[in-house]
Design a protein around this motif. Structure first.
Motif, PDB file in Angstrom:
ATOM      1  N   ALA A  91       0.848  -1.196   0.000  1.00  0.00           N
ATOM      2  CA  ALA A  91       0.000   0.000   0.000  1.00  0.00           C
ATOM      3  C   ALA A  91       0.880   1.240   0.000  1.00  0.00           C
ATOM      4  CB  ALA A  91      -0.911  -0.006   1.217  1.00  0.00           C
ATOM      5  N   ALA A  92       0.886   1.947  -1.111  1.00  0.00           N
ATOM      6  CA  ALA A  92       1.717   3.145  -1.235  1.00  0.00           C
ATOM      7  C   ALA A  92       0.895   4.399  -1.439  1.00  0.00           C
ATOM      8  CB  ALA A  92       2.688   2.986  -2.403  1.00  0.00           C
ATOM      9  N   SER A  93      -0.424   4.264  -1.506  1.00  0.00           N
ATOM     10  CA  SER A  93      -1.253   5.382  -1.959  1.00  0.00           C
ATOM     11  C   SER A  93      -1.553   6.415  -0.883  1.00  0.00           C
ATOM     12  CB  SER A  93      -2.574   4.860  -2.537  1.00  0.00           C
ATOM     13  OG  SER A  93      -3.297   4.120  -1.566  1.00  0.00           O
ATOM     14  N   VAL A  94      -1.435   6.051   0.398  1.00  0.00           N
ATOM     15  CA  VAL A  94      -1.783   6.995   1.463  1.00  0.00           C
ATOM     16  C   VAL A  94      -0.689   7.008   2.526  1.00  0.00           C
ATOM     17  CG1 VAL A  94      -4.258   6.738   1.133  1.00  0.00           C
ATOM     18  CG2 VAL A  94      -3.090   5.222   2.739  1.00  0.00           C
ATOM     19  N   PRO A  95      -0.512   8.137   3.239  1.00  0.00           N
ATOM     20  CA  PRO A  95       0.427   8.169   4.362  1.00  0.00           C
ATOM     21  C   PRO A  95       0.019   7.175   5.451  1.00  0.00           C
ATOM     22  CG  PRO A  95      -0.191  10.387   3.691  1.00  0.00           C
ATOM     23  CD  PRO A  95      -1.111   9.456   2.969  1.00  0.00           C
ATOM     24  N   LYS A  96       0.940   6.888   6.342  1.00  0.00           N
ATOM     25  CA  LYS A  96       0.737   5.865   7.370  1.00  0.00           C
ATOM     26  C   LYS A  96      -0.508   6.141   8.218  1.00  0.00           C
ATOM     27  CE  LYS A  96       3.554   3.188   7.912  1.00  0.00           C
ATOM     28  NZ  LYS A  96       4.737   3.091   8.770  1.00  0.00           N
ATOM     29  N   ALA A  97      -0.748   7.394   8.552  1.00  0.00           N
ATOM     30  CA  ALA A  97      -1.897   7.716   9.406  1.00  0.00           C
ATOM     31  C   ALA A  97      -3.206   7.299   8.753  1.00  0.00           C
ATOM     32  CB  ALA A  97      -1.917   9.211   9.724  1.00  0.00           C
ATOM     33  N   GLY A  98      -3.317   7.503   7.449  1.00  0.00           N
ATOM     34  CA  GLY A  98      -4.527   7.099   6.746  1.00  0.00           C
ATOM     35  C   GLY A  98      -4.694   5.598   6.712  1.00  0.00           C
ATOM     36  N   LEU A  99      -3.586   4.879   6.573  1.00  0.00           N
ATOM     37  CA  LEU A  99      -3.643   3.419   6.549  1.00  0.00           C
ATOM     38  C   LEU A  99      -4.080   2.882   7.907  1.00  0.00           C
ATOM     39  CD1 LEU A  99      -3.000   1.147   4.499  1.00  0.00           C
ATOM     40  CD2 LEU A  99      -0.724   1.023   5.527  1.00  0.00           C
ATOM     41  N   VAL A 100      -3.531   3.432   8.977  1.00  0.00           N
ATOM     42  CA  VAL A 100      -3.909   2.992  10.322  1.00  0.00           C
ATOM     43  C   VAL A 100      -5.388   3.252  10.563  1.00  0.00           C
ATOM     44  CG1 VAL A 100      -3.566   3.414  12.781  1.00  0.00           C
ATOM     45  CG2 VAL A 100      -1.591   3.277  11.251  1.00  0.00           C
ATOM     46  N   ALA A 101      -5.861   4.429  10.166  1.00  0.00           N
ATOM     47  CA  ALA A 101      -7.274   4.753  10.365  1.00  0.00           C
ATOM     48  C   ALA A 101      -8.177   3.785   9.611  1.00  0.00           C
ATOM     49  CB  ALA A 101      -7.542   6.187   9.915  1.00  0.00           C
ATOM     50  N   ALA A 109      -7.002  -3.572  15.900  1.00  0.00           N
ATOM     51  CA  ALA A 109      -6.349  -2.712  16.897  1.00  0.00           C
ATOM     52  C   ALA A 109      -4.879  -2.597  16.537  1.00  0.00           C
ATOM     53  CB  ALA A 109      -6.532  -3.290  18.291  1.00  0.00           C
ATOM     54  N   LEU A 110      -4.568  -1.716  15.586  1.00  0.00           N
ATOM     55  CA  LEU A 110      -3.221  -1.583  15.056  1.00  0.00           C
ATOM     56  C   LEU A 110      -2.718  -0.164  15.236  1.00  0.00           C
ATOM     57  CD1 LEU A 110      -3.716  -3.624  11.753  1.00  0.00           C
ATOM     58  CD2 LEU A 110      -2.453  -4.349  13.800  1.00  0.00           C
ATOM     59  N   ASP A 111      -1.392  -0.034  15.340  1.00  0.00           N
ATOM     60  CA  ASP A 111      -0.734   1.243  15.517  1.00  0.00           C
ATOM     61  C   ASP A 111       0.227   1.486  14.356  1.00  0.00           C
ATOM     62  OD1 ASP A 111      -1.928   1.762  18.068  1.00  0.00           O
ATOM     63  OD2 ASP A 111      -0.560   0.264  18.924  1.00  0.00           O
TER      64      ASP A 111
END
Length: 314
Positions: A91-101, A109-111
Motif C-alpha cells: 500500500a503506497a497510496s496513502v500516508p501511514k496515518a490514513g492506513l492505520v485509520a 487494533a493496530l498502531d
C-alpha cells in the motif's frame, strides 16, 4: 499433500498467476525448492514454529473495505500473547496515518509501528535519488505526498512535460487507459526513469480486482524504452525494512510471511530467506490449484491455509 478441491485452472487466480509469470524476469530469483507445502487450518497450527510474523494486508486481513472473518481476532491474540508481528504491505497510496485509520475502522487494533509499507521503502529510496530531479507523480487528484522527500514534484495526469526528470507511479486510483497512453507516448519520445511504488499487478476488492501500479507498468520498458524501478514486495528493500523493525533480530527461517500471492508474498519471502504461507480463502489465490501452481512456477510456500484465523460459525 495439497488438496485440489474447489480449485480451477481457468479462473481469475490462474490468469493472474500467468500474468505474473509473464513478468518473472523482473522479479528476484529464489533458491530451488527443497520443501513440500503442507496444508493447515489456520495460523494457530503453525505458530509454535516461529518467533515473528509478517502479514500481507489485502487478501489476508481484508478484501476492500471488509475485514476477513477471524483476522482481527487472530492479530489481537498475537498481541495478547506477545508475539511480534508486522503488516508488510504494498500500500503506497496513502500516508501511514490514513492506513492505520482504515484498518482501525475495520476492527483491527493496530498502531503505526505495526505497518511497514512500500511507501516507507519508497521514501527511503527517494532520499537517495538525485536531489535535482523533478518528479511527475501519478496519484489521484488531491493526493498527499508531504511525507515523502519530493522537493520538486507535480501531479501527473498523463503527458509528461519537458522539465520532468522522472516519474513516480504512486497510486492507480483514477488512472485509465487514456492517461496511460499519454504517459507512454511521452516516454517513447523521451525515456525517463519510472519508479513504481506498488509492484502488485492487481488487488482484490469486494466488487472484483483492481489494476495496481505494477499492472499499469508491466512491460513498460519494452514498449517505451523507459527504465523501471519497482519498490515493494517481492523486492528485498521492503523485507529488510520489515525485519529491521522487529524488536530483535531472528534467524530468517524463524520468521513467517503470510500472504495471498505466490509472486509477491511467497517469492519475496523465499528470496529473503524467510518461511512463507499462502493464504487462499479470500484473496488473489482463491480457487487456485496450488499444487499445479507450485509445479508451474517453482514457488513453494511452506504452508497453505484458507484463513489466518478461524472464522466464526455462521
Amino acid at each position: 499433500m495439497l488438496s485440489t478441491a474447489n480449485a480451477t485452472v481457468d479462473g481469475p487466480a490462474w490468469a493472474l498467476l500467468q500474468a505474473y509469470e509473464a513478468e518473472r524476469a523482473v522479479w528476484p530469483t529464489v533458491p530451488p525448492v527443497r520443501h513440500a507445502p503442507r496444508e493447515v487450518t489456520c495460523l494457530a497450527d503453525v505458530l509454535p514454529h516461529y518467533q515473528a510474523l509478517l502479514f500481507d494486508a489485502f487478501g489476508v486481513l481484508n478484501v476492500g473495505d471488509r475485514a476477513i472473518p477471524g483476522a482481527p481476532q487472530a492479530l489481537a491474540a498475537l498481541r495478547r500473547d506477545g508475539v511480534p508481528f508486522r503488516i508488510v504491505s504494498n500500500a503506497a497510496s496513502v500516508p501511514k496515518a490514513g492506513l492505520v485509520a482504515r484498518y482501525r475502522a475495520l476492527g483491527f487494533a493496530l498502531d503505526p509501528q505495526d505497518f511497514v509499507t512500500s511507501r516507507d521503502a519508497t521514501a527511503a529510496a527517494l532520499a537517495q535519488a538525485p536531489g535535482h530531479w523533478r518528479w511527475a507523480v501519478v496519484a489521484p487528484e488531491g493526493a498527499d505526498w508531504s511525507d515523502l522527500p519530493l522537493p520538486q514534484a507535480r501531479r501527473c495526469d498523463g503527458a509528461l512535460r519537458d522539465g520532468d526528470d522522472a516519474v513516480l507511479f504512486l497510486a492507480a486510483q483514477g488512472w485509465n487507459e487514456h492517461a496511460q497512453a499519454r504517459l507512454e507516448a511521452s516516454l517513447r519520445a523521451q525515456p525517463r526513469p519510472v519508479w513504481v511504488a506498488n509492484p502488485d499487478l492487481i488487488s482484490p476488492w469486494e466488487g472484483g480486482w483492481v489494476r495496481e501500479p505494477g499492472g499499469w507498468c508491466a512491460g513498460l520498458t519494452a514498449r517505451t524504452g523507459a527504465p523501471v524501478r519497482r519498490i515493494g514486495k517481492p523486492f528485498g528493500e521492503l523485507f529488510a525494512l520489515a525485519l529491521a523493525s522487529l524488536p530483535q533480530p531472528w534467524a530468517p527461517a524463524r520468521v513467517l510471511m503470510l500472504g495471498d500471492t505466490l509472486h509477491t508474498d511467497v517469492l519475496g519471502a523465499l528470496a529473503a530467506g524467510l518461511h512463507a504461507a499462502l493464504v487462499t480463502g479470500a484473496g488473489a489465490s482463491t480457487g487456485l490449484d496450488v499444487a499445479r501452481a507450485v509445479q508451474a512456477t517453482g514457488l513453494a510456500p511452506h504452508w497453505v491455509m484458507p484463513y489466518i484465523g478461524r472464522p466464526p460459525r455462521p
